[in-house]
Design a protein around this motif. Structure first.
Motif, PDB file in Angstrom:
ATOM      1  N   ASP A 107       4.082  11.137  -3.545  1.00  0.00           N
ATOM      2  CA  ASP A 107       3.027  10.256  -3.043  1.00  0.00           C
ATOM      3  C   ASP A 107       1.775  10.536  -3.890  1.00  0.00           C
ATOM      4  OD1 ASP A 107       0.792   9.331  -1.658  1.00  0.00           O
ATOM      5  OD2 ASP A 107       1.606   9.804   0.321  1.00  0.00           O
ATOM      6  N   ALA A 151       2.473   9.027   6.475  1.00  0.00           N
ATOM      7  CA  ALA A 151       3.266   7.925   5.920  1.00  0.00           C
ATOM      8  C   ALA A 151       4.556   8.432   5.269  1.00  0.00           C
ATOM      9  CB  ALA A 151       2.443   7.126   4.916  1.00  0.00           C
ATOM     10  N   HIS A 177      -6.849   1.136  -2.442  1.00  0.00           N
ATOM     11  CA  HIS A 177      -8.169   1.239  -1.789  1.00  0.00           C
ATOM     12  C   HIS A 177      -8.801   2.624  -1.886  1.00  0.00           C
ATOM     13  CE1 HIS A 177      -7.126   3.078   2.244  1.00  0.00           C
ATOM     14  NE2 HIS A 177      -5.925   2.679   1.888  1.00  0.00           N
ATOM     15  N   LYS A 178      -8.094   3.590  -2.495  1.00  0.00           N
ATOM     16  CA  LYS A 178      -8.702   4.907  -2.684  1.00  0.00           C
ATOM     17  C   LYS A 178      -9.464   4.975  -4.008  1.00  0.00           C
ATOM     18  CE  LYS A 178      -6.106   6.339   0.857  1.00  0.00           C
ATOM     19  NZ  LYS A 178      -6.587   6.678   2.180  1.00  0.00           N
ATOM     20  N   HIS A 222       1.437  13.351   3.999  1.00  0.00           N
ATOM     21  CA  HIS A 222       0.729  12.379   4.834  1.00  0.00           C
ATOM     22  C   HIS A 222       1.705  11.863   5.898  1.00  0.00           C
ATOM     23  CE1 HIS A 222      -1.279   8.498   5.754  1.00  0.00           C
ATOM     24  NE2 HIS A 222      -2.376   9.122   5.373  1.00  0.00           N
ATOM     25  N   GLN A 232      -3.527   9.758  -3.485  1.00  0.00           N
ATOM     26  CA  GLN A 232      -4.842  10.394  -3.677  1.00  0.00           C
ATOM     27  C   GLN A 232      -5.105  10.777  -5.136  1.00  0.00           C
ATOM     28  OE1 GLN A 232      -7.355  10.783  -1.529  1.00  0.00           O
ATOM     29  NE2 GLN A 232      -6.305  10.063   0.302  1.00  0.00           N
ATOM     30  N   GLY A 244       0.820  -1.218   0.000  1.00  0.00           N
ATOM     31  CA  GLY A 244       0.000   0.000   0.000  1.00  0.00           C
ATOM     32  C   GLY A 244       0.848   1.259   0.000  1.00  0.00           C
ATOM     33  N   GLY A 245       0.165   2.373   0.173  1.00  0.00           N
ATOM     34  CA  GLY A 245       0.838   3.672   0.118  1.00  0.00           C
ATOM     35  C   GLY A 245       1.839   3.843   1.244  1.00  0.00           C
ATOM     36  N   THR A 246       1.502   3.371   2.429  1.00  0.00           N
ATOM     37  CA  THR A 246       2.399   3.540   3.572  1.00  0.00           C
ATOM     38  C   THR A 246       3.719   2.817   3.327  1.00  0.00           C
ATOM     39  OG1 THR A 246       0.505   3.698   5.050  1.00  0.00           O
ATOM     40  CG2 THR A 246       2.614   3.140   6.070  1.00  0.00           C
ATOM     41  N   MET A 286       4.114  15.363  -2.212  1.00  0.00           N
ATOM     42  CA  MET A 286       2.961  14.594  -2.679  1.00  0.00           C
ATOM     43  C   MET A 286       2.341  15.195  -3.947  1.00  0.00           C
ATOM     44  SD  MET A 286       0.587  15.818   0.498  1.00  0.00           S
ATOM     45  CE  MET A 286      -0.161  14.236   0.698  1.00  0.00           C
ATOM     46  N   CYS A 296      -6.030   8.525   9.133  1.00  0.00           N
ATOM     47  CA  CYS A 296      -5.089   8.034  10.135  1.00  0.00           C
ATOM     48  C   CYS A 296      -5.097   8.912  11.380  1.00  0.00           C
ATOM     49  CB  CYS A 296      -3.697   7.977   9.534  1.00  0.00           C
ATOM     50  SG  CYS A 296      -3.687   7.145   7.955  1.00  0.00           S
ATOM     51  N   ASN A 314      -4.259  14.814   0.710  1.00  0.00           N
ATOM     52  CA  ASN A 314      -5.407  14.015   1.117  1.00  0.00           C
ATOM     53  C   ASN A 314      -6.431  14.801   1.933  1.00  0.00           C
ATOM     54  OD1 ASN A 314      -2.867  13.659   2.710  1.00  0.00           O
ATOM     55  ND2 ASN A 314      -4.330  12.970   4.237  1.00  0.00           N
TER      56      ASN A 314
END
Ligand SMILES: Cc1ncc(COP(=O)(O)O)c(C=O)c1O
Length: 376
Positions: free
Chosen positions: A170, A99, A195-196, A97, A173, A68-70, A143, A322, A147
């Motif tokens: 990043d 992350a 998942h976004k 973020h 989003q 995932g993104g993290t 980014m 988060c 987000n």
């Protein structure tokens, strides 16, 4: 429930689930195995990699699947400074973020040279301040889109300013909402998450530009060309790429619809709630986010507004999923210069392709009633 927290996560698309099912059931082979069900899993992964690469104008070898993104953000930052030693310093924007911020802080604690780049009132990186930094041998992490506010960073202008420094962005989003073509976007690394965009949770990807000698941060087996160890989750990868393909195919239609929802919310809030400040600019922003704060913040705090909206049947957030649930004021809004009280009294509405205009109208009406009641 009216769900207006699509920047936190989105519902799984039924077509994505259909594409995943064979790999959750009969197709359970390990893609590193040499027998038939292993080989078919390998084929599914490599076809997914090729398709994903095509969607962003990359070469398949430039795509590494992650959880995932993290993980993608952590891997890029830590590998560049620690494992691959590609950079000797790190600069990240104040509105990243967590992350990105938390691994950056961890690197600073380990003694690395780490700096925060400031942003202007719109949340865009202050290019003049960035230009004054010594950036030779640096990794710059900024980014693509925020987000909390949806603001899109000017990556091309940033590249001009940072010259030959490595650039990570990043894109968690922005992916699936605005076109991404690595032939034009002057970045060295990108982070993605599924998942976004109506894909499954727990899968993402990194783009690592060809020619970069990237050494794995996560070590173990030799998967992902020795750049990310761990048995590949075939179903999740197939699901992510199906979701990404659908987002690309339907991008114009989805964008138009989401823009209309956000414009409607903006109009409703402007006409029914006095003393608001929109933290999402009208230009250079994602089509699906509207962040608003309430100026008489001493009477209102984001958490109570969210709770009242929840009781009324509307799921919204005050920013990054988060941090929701904690009372911390948004670090993004504070970096944009909002006083702490206003950074606390903020609500983020985020829509998806599935949100209806009626839901937006209903949620805006409930929001204006809740604010009116809290203000008396
Ligand atoms: C901008 C941004 N980066 C990274 C992440 C983390 O992605 P994931 O949930 O896939 O770990 C998120 C999720 O909220 C995000 O919004």
């Amino acid at each position: 429930m009216i769900y207006l927290d699509n920047s936190a996560t989105t519902i799984l698309d039924p077509e994505v689930l259909d594409a995943m099912m064979p790999w959750l059931t009969a197709g359970y082979g390990n893609a590193s195995s040499i027998y038939k069900i292993g080989r078919s899993a390998r084929v599914a992964i490599e076809q997914s990699r090729t398709e994903f690469a095509q969607l962003i104008g990359a070469h398949p070898a430039e795509i590494i699947f992650t959880s995932g993104g993290t993980e993608s953000n952590n891997a890029v930052l830590k590998s560049c400074l620690v494992d691959s030693k590609l950079a000797s310093s790190l600069v990240y924007s104040a509105t990243e973020h967590h992350a990105v911020i938390h691994p950056a802080e961890s690197l600073a604690q380990q003694g690395f040279d780490v700096h925060e780049a400031s942003v202007d009132a719109l949340g865009k990186v202050d290019l003049e301040a960035l230009a004054k930094r010594p950036l030779e041998h640096a990794l710059v992490s900024i980014m693509h889109a925020n987000n909390e506010t949806g603001v899109i960073q000017p990556l091309t202008a940033i590249r001009t300013v940072i010259k030959d420094a490595l650039l990570h962005s990043d894109a968690v989003q922005s992916f699936g909402k605005v076109p991404i073509d690595v032939g034009r976007l002057p970045v060295d690394f990108l982070s993605f998450s599924a998942h976004k965009l109506h894909g499954p949770k727990g899968v993402g990807a990194m783009f690592i530009r060809k020619g970069i000698d990237f050494k794995a941060h996560q070590q173990g087996g030799g998967q992902e060309r020795n750049r990310r160890a761990g048995t590949e989750p075939v179903a999740l990868i197939v699901g992510m790429v199906t979701a990404a393909r659908l987002a690309a195919e339907q991008m114009d239609h989805r964008t138009q619809h989401m823009r209309m929802c956000i414009a409607t919310a903006r109009e409703m809030i402007t006409s029914t709630i006095p003393n608001v400040r929109f933290n999402t600019p009208t230009d250079d922003a994602l089509p699906n986010i509207l962040n608003v704060s309430f100026l008489d913040a001493e009477k209102l705090d984001g958490e109570s507004i969210l709770q009242a909206m929840d009781i009324a049947g509307v799921a919204v957030s005050n920013g990054s999923a988060c941090v929701s649930g904690s009372l911390q004021p948004s670090h993004v809004l504070k970096a944009m210069g909002l006083p702490e009280s206003e950074a606390r009294a903020a609500v983020r509405l985020s829509v998806s392709k599935d949100t209806s205009i009626d839901e937006v109208l209903m949620a805006s009406t409930l929001l204006s009633e809740i604010i009116r009641n809290m203000r008396v």
